[in-house]
Design a protein around this motif. Structure first.
Motif, PDB file in Angstrom:
ATOM      1  N   ALA A 216     -15.367  20.225  13.904  1.00 34.86           N
ATOM      2  CA  ALA A 216     -16.788  20.580  13.912  1.00 34.86           C
ATOM      3  C   ALA A 216     -17.111  21.690  12.920  1.00 34.86           C
ATOM      4  CB  ALA A 216     -17.215  20.997  15.315  1.00 34.86           C
ATOM      5  N   ASN A 217     -16.115  22.413  12.493  1.00 33.00           N
ATOM      6  CA  ASN A 217     -16.325  23.569  11.630  1.00 33.00           C
ATOM      7  C   ASN A 217     -16.169  23.182  10.169  1.00 33.00           C
ATOM      8  OD1 ASN A 217     -16.691  26.190  10.725  1.00 33.00           O
ATOM      9  ND2 ASN A 217     -14.553  26.783  11.117  1.00 33.00           N
ATOM     10  N   VAL A 218     -17.177  22.459   9.642  1.00 33.48           N
ATOM     11  CA  VAL A 218     -17.138  22.016   8.246  1.00 33.48           C
ATOM     12  C   VAL A 218     -18.466  22.323   7.564  1.00 33.48           C
ATOM     13  CG1 VAL A 218     -15.465  20.183   8.706  1.00 33.48           C
ATOM     14  CG2 VAL A 218     -17.902  19.690   8.829  1.00 33.48           C
ATOM     15  N   PRO A 219     -18.444  22.649   6.276  1.00 28.41           N
ATOM     16  CA  PRO A 219     -19.680  22.909   5.534  1.00 28.41           C
ATOM     17  C   PRO A 219     -20.386  21.611   5.166  1.00 28.41           C
ATOM     18  CG  PRO A 219     -17.838  23.036   4.047  1.00 28.41           C
ATOM     19  CD  PRO A 219     -17.246  22.828   5.430  1.00 28.41           C
TER      20      PRO A 219
ATOM     21  N   ALA B  56     -13.252  13.023  10.144  1.00 27.48           N
ATOM     22  CA  ALA B  56     -11.896  13.555  10.103  1.00 27.48           C
ATOM     23  C   ALA B  56     -11.474  13.849   8.666  1.00 27.48           C
ATOM     24  CB  ALA B  56     -10.928  12.573  10.758  1.00 27.48           C
ATOM     25  N   ILE B  57     -11.857  12.976   7.738  1.00 24.16           N
ATOM     26  CA  ILE B  57     -11.540  13.225   6.330  1.00 24.16           C
ATOM     27  C   ILE B  57     -12.245  14.486   5.850  1.00 24.16           C
ATOM     28  CG2 ILE B  57     -11.763  12.352   3.971  1.00 24.16           C
ATOM     29  CD1 ILE B  57     -11.495   9.541   5.041  1.00 24.16           C
ATOM     30  N   GLN B  58     -13.505  14.651   6.243  1.00 27.16           N
ATOM     31  CA  GLN B  58     -14.267  15.826   5.832  1.00 27.16           C
ATOM     32  C   GLN B  58     -13.627  17.096   6.364  1.00 27.16           C
ATOM     33  OE1 GLN B  58     -18.543  15.407   5.614  1.00 27.16           O
ATOM     34  NE2 GLN B  58     -18.848  17.348   6.680  1.00 27.16           N
ATOM     35  N   ALA B  59     -13.186  17.070   7.614  1.00 29.41           N
ATOM     36  CA  ALA B  59     -12.525  18.241   8.195  1.00 29.41           C
ATOM     37  C   ALA B  59     -11.208  18.536   7.488  1.00 29.41           C
ATOM     38  CB  ALA B  59     -12.288  18.016   9.686  1.00 29.41           C
ATOM     39  N   ALA B  60     -10.449  17.486   7.184  1.00 29.46           N
ATOM     40  CA  ALA B  60      -9.166  17.681   6.518  1.00 29.46           C
ATOM     41  C   ALA B  60      -9.345  18.236   5.106  1.00 29.46           C
ATOM     42  CB  ALA B  60      -8.396  16.360   6.474  1.00 29.46           C
ATOM     43  N   VAL B  61     -10.308  17.706   4.373  1.00 31.79           N
ATOM     44  CA  VAL B  61     -10.571  18.208   3.018  1.00 31.79           C
ATOM     45  C   VAL B  61     -10.992  19.675   3.067  1.00 31.79           C
ATOM     46  CG1 VAL B  61     -12.077  17.977   0.995  1.00 31.79           C
ATOM     47  CG2 VAL B  61     -11.152  15.934   2.090  1.00 31.79           C
TER      48      VAL B  61
ATOM     49  N   GLY C 167      -7.187  20.515   2.486  1.00 31.60           N
ATOM     50  CA  GLY C 167      -7.329  20.385   1.034  1.00 31.60           C
ATOM     51  C   GLY C 167      -7.561  18.948   0.617  1.00 31.60           C
ATOM     52  N   PRO C 168      -7.512  18.650  -0.684  1.00 24.98           N
ATOM     53  CA  PRO C 168      -7.724  17.302  -1.202  1.00 24.98           C
ATOM     54  C   PRO C 168      -6.853  16.264  -0.491  1.00 24.98           C
ATOM     55  CG  PRO C 168      -7.705  18.847  -3.009  1.00 24.98           C
ATOM     56  CD  PRO C 168      -7.300  19.626  -1.779  1.00 24.98           C
ATOM     57  N   VAL C 169      -7.466  15.129  -0.156  1.00 21.13           N
ATOM     58  CA  VAL C 169      -6.799  14.094   0.635  1.00 21.13           C
ATOM     59  C   VAL C 169      -6.620  12.797  -0.143  1.00 21.13           C
ATOM     60  CG1 VAL C 169      -6.944  12.752   2.763  1.00 21.13           C
ATOM     61  CG2 VAL C 169      -7.887  15.064   2.688  1.00 21.13           C
ATOM     62  N   ALA C 170      -5.444  12.182  -0.044  1.00 23.13           N
ATOM     63  CA  ALA C 170      -5.187  10.879  -0.644  1.00 23.13           C
ATOM     64  C   ALA C 170      -5.779   9.792   0.241  1.00 23.13           C
ATOM     65  CB  ALA C 170      -3.688  10.649  -0.820  1.00 23.13           C
ATOM     66  N   ILE C 171      -6.519   8.874  -0.359  1.00 23.24           N
ATOM     67  CA  ILE C 171      -7.142   7.784   0.388  1.00 23.24           C
ATOM     68  C   ILE C 171      -6.950   6.468  -0.355  1.00 23.24           C
ATOM     69  CG2 ILE C 171      -8.867   9.237   1.533  1.00 23.24           C
ATOM     70  CD1 ILE C 171      -9.922   7.011  -1.375  1.00 23.24           C
TER      71      ILE C 171
ATOM     72  N   MET D  38      -6.884   6.893  -4.510  1.00 25.08           N
ATOM     73  CA  MET D  38      -7.520   8.012  -5.190  1.00 25.08           C
ATOM     74  C   MET D  38      -7.400   9.246  -4.308  1.00 25.08           C
ATOM     75  SD  MET D  38     -10.920   5.922  -6.485  1.00 25.08           S
ATOM     76  CE  MET D  38     -11.544   7.190  -7.595  1.00 25.08           C
ATOM     77  N   VAL D  39      -7.991  10.346  -4.751  1.00 26.64           N
ATOM     78  CA  VAL D  39      -7.962  11.585  -3.969  1.00 26.64           C
ATOM     79  C   VAL D  39      -9.380  12.087  -3.731  1.00 26.64           C
ATOM     80  CG1 VAL D  39      -7.459  14.056  -4.125  1.00 26.64           C
ATOM     81  CG2 VAL D  39      -5.649  12.410  -4.503  1.00 26.64           C
ATOM     82  N   VAL D  40      -9.684  12.438  -2.487  1.00 25.90           N
ATOM     83  CA  VAL D  40     -10.966  13.058  -2.162  1.00 25.90           C
ATOM     84  C   VAL D  40     -10.867  14.533  -2.535  1.00 25.90           C
ATOM     85  CG1 VAL D  40     -12.665  13.592  -0.389  1.00 25.90           C
ATOM     86  CG2 VAL D  40     -11.334  11.470  -0.253  1.00 25.90           C
ATOM     87  N   ILE D  41     -11.656  14.947  -3.515  1.00 25.95           N
ATOM     88  CA  ILE D  41     -11.589  16.310  -4.023  1.00 25.95           C
ATOM     89  C   ILE D  41     -12.704  17.186  -3.451  1.00 25.95           C
ATOM     90  CG2 ILE D  41     -13.056  16.386  -6.097  1.00 25.95           C
ATOM     91  CD1 ILE D  41      -9.297  17.054  -6.124  1.00 25.95           C
ATOM     92  N   GLY D  42     -13.667  16.526  -2.748  1.00 23.05           N
ATOM     93  CA  GLY D  42     -14.774  17.266  -2.174  1.00 23.05           C
ATOM     94  C   GLY D  42     -15.844  16.321  -1.664  1.00 23.05           C
ATOM     95  N   PHE D  43     -16.982  16.896  -1.282  1.00 20.20           N
ATOM     96  CA  PHE D  43     -18.079  16.091  -0.743  1.00 20.20           C
ATOM     97  C   PHE D  43     -19.387  16.850  -0.813  1.00 20.20           C
ATOM     98  CE2 PHE D  43     -15.802  18.312   2.650  1.00 20.20           C
ATOM     99  CZ  PHE D  43     -16.806  19.058   3.254  1.00 20.20           C
TER     100      PHE D  43
END
Length: 338
Positions: free
Chosen positions: A125-128, A248-253, A257-261, A292-297
């Motif tokens: 829940a603690n995501v920007p 979950a991806i947003q929280a992990a990023v 940090g950057p996530v492989a997807i 690819m890698v999720v580098i942000g959102f």
């Protein structure tokens, strides 16, 4: 212990094509041959046989028609992204699919015991509203996998690099070639393709990964030359994020940090993507074939880094619609524990 994210026109014919203002949605009448020559010069493209050039010329013509029509729709406000004559503009769909999309399937069932600890935690829940690791200094070169189907290696190595940066503030370039050469022992197939799961399993088994400068990328499969004493990041375990869970991806990023997807990169619009927020309803989430890698959102989009050089997309990146599992972006995402 660190927890790190891993995871044609024919000769003599004239046609309407888009010139340098193509991505703006404007077109002008020009000679196809002249524009094709410009494309070849810009992309250092050479063909061994006349037949090969004629075939590529035909694909170039067909792709330009797609680009022109699509960008006119963009100009009229009917779509949120543009296309351009990028490095794949002389490739047919079949050539593109066979040459560059070689991700093997990662079986979720085989990874059930590796569920990420971040799931169900307060961190969810603690995501920007937005985050971009590039703005924090994690800026890496616009890598190009070339003709080697090594997206799985680039994605995992880059995601680990992101975690090292998060912890140390330094960019440590890790070896993609090690993964290409050595992970065949865990089901990957070198430049023919590989999976995120197999790559994670390999790195856990072997213990670590070397630096790029000690084991540089050559875009072809070779004999494994891993030297344990030169390993700079050790992998002790790994975990996956829940299927189709973009939160979950947003929280992990955010927190790891950057996530492989994995993602479906099949559509012609993905092949010829230029800029804007990618949102093609024909991009199915039923299957994936690229990593690819999720580098942000942002509020409405993900920021992904690709391995097709700086002339594809937004200097090697793509923004893609968030919240609808566009192209299966949330089908398989994972991170390593190192």
């Amino acid at each position: 212990m660190w927890k790190l994210i891993f995871f044609g026109c024919l000769c003599g014919l004239n046609c309407q094509i888009v010139t340098s203002n193509l991505s703006e949605g404007n077109s002008s009448s020009a000679n196809c041959k002249s524009e094709f020559e410009k494309f070849k010069n810009n992309n250092n493209r050479k063909y061994l046989r006349t037949y090969d050039e004629m075939r590529s010329y035909k694909a170039f013509e067909e792709n330009f028609k797609v680009i022109e029509e699509h960008n006119q729709n963009y100009k009229e406000g009917q779509t949120s992204f543009r296309l351009k004559p990028n490095i794949f503009a002389d490739m047919s769909t079949d050539g593109y699919l066979k040459g560059f999309l070689r991700l093997l399937k990662s079986n979720i069932e085989d990874s059930a015991d590796n569920m990420a600890e971040i799931v169900g935690s307060p961190l969810m829940a603690n995501v920007p509203e937005s985050l971009d690791w590039r703005s924090k200094g994690f800026i890496t070169p616009p890598y190009n996998q070339l003709s080697c189907g090594s997206c799985y290696a680039f994605s995992i190595a880059e995601s680990i690099m992101g975690q090292v940066f998060k912890r140390t503030g330094k960019i440590l370039s890790l070896s993609k070639q090690q993964i290409v050469d050595c992970s065949v022992s865990h089901g990957n197939q070198g430049c023919v393709g590989g999976s995120l799961r197999n790559t994670l399993s390999y790195l856990q088994s072997t213990g670590g990964i070397m630096r790029d400068q000690d084991y540089p990328y050559v875009a072809r499969k070779g004999k494994c030359q891993f030297v344990p004493d030169l390993s700079v990041v050790n992998v002790t375990s790994w975990a996956i994020l829940p299927v189709r869970d973009e939160q979950a991806i947003q929280a992990a990023v955010t927190h790891i940090g950057p996530v492989a997807i994995s993602i479906n990169a099949s559509p012609k619009t993905f092949q010829l993507y230029s800029d804007g927020i990618y949102d093609d309803p024909l991009c199915s989430s039923a299957s994936v074939n690229h990593a690819m890698v999720v580098i942000g959102f942002g509020k409405d989009y993900w920021i992904l880094k690709n391995w097709w050089g700086q002339n594809w997309g937004e200097n090697g990146y793509i923004r893609i619609r968030k919240g609808v599992n566009m192209c299966g972006i949330a089908n398989y995402a994972a991170y390593a524990i190192v």
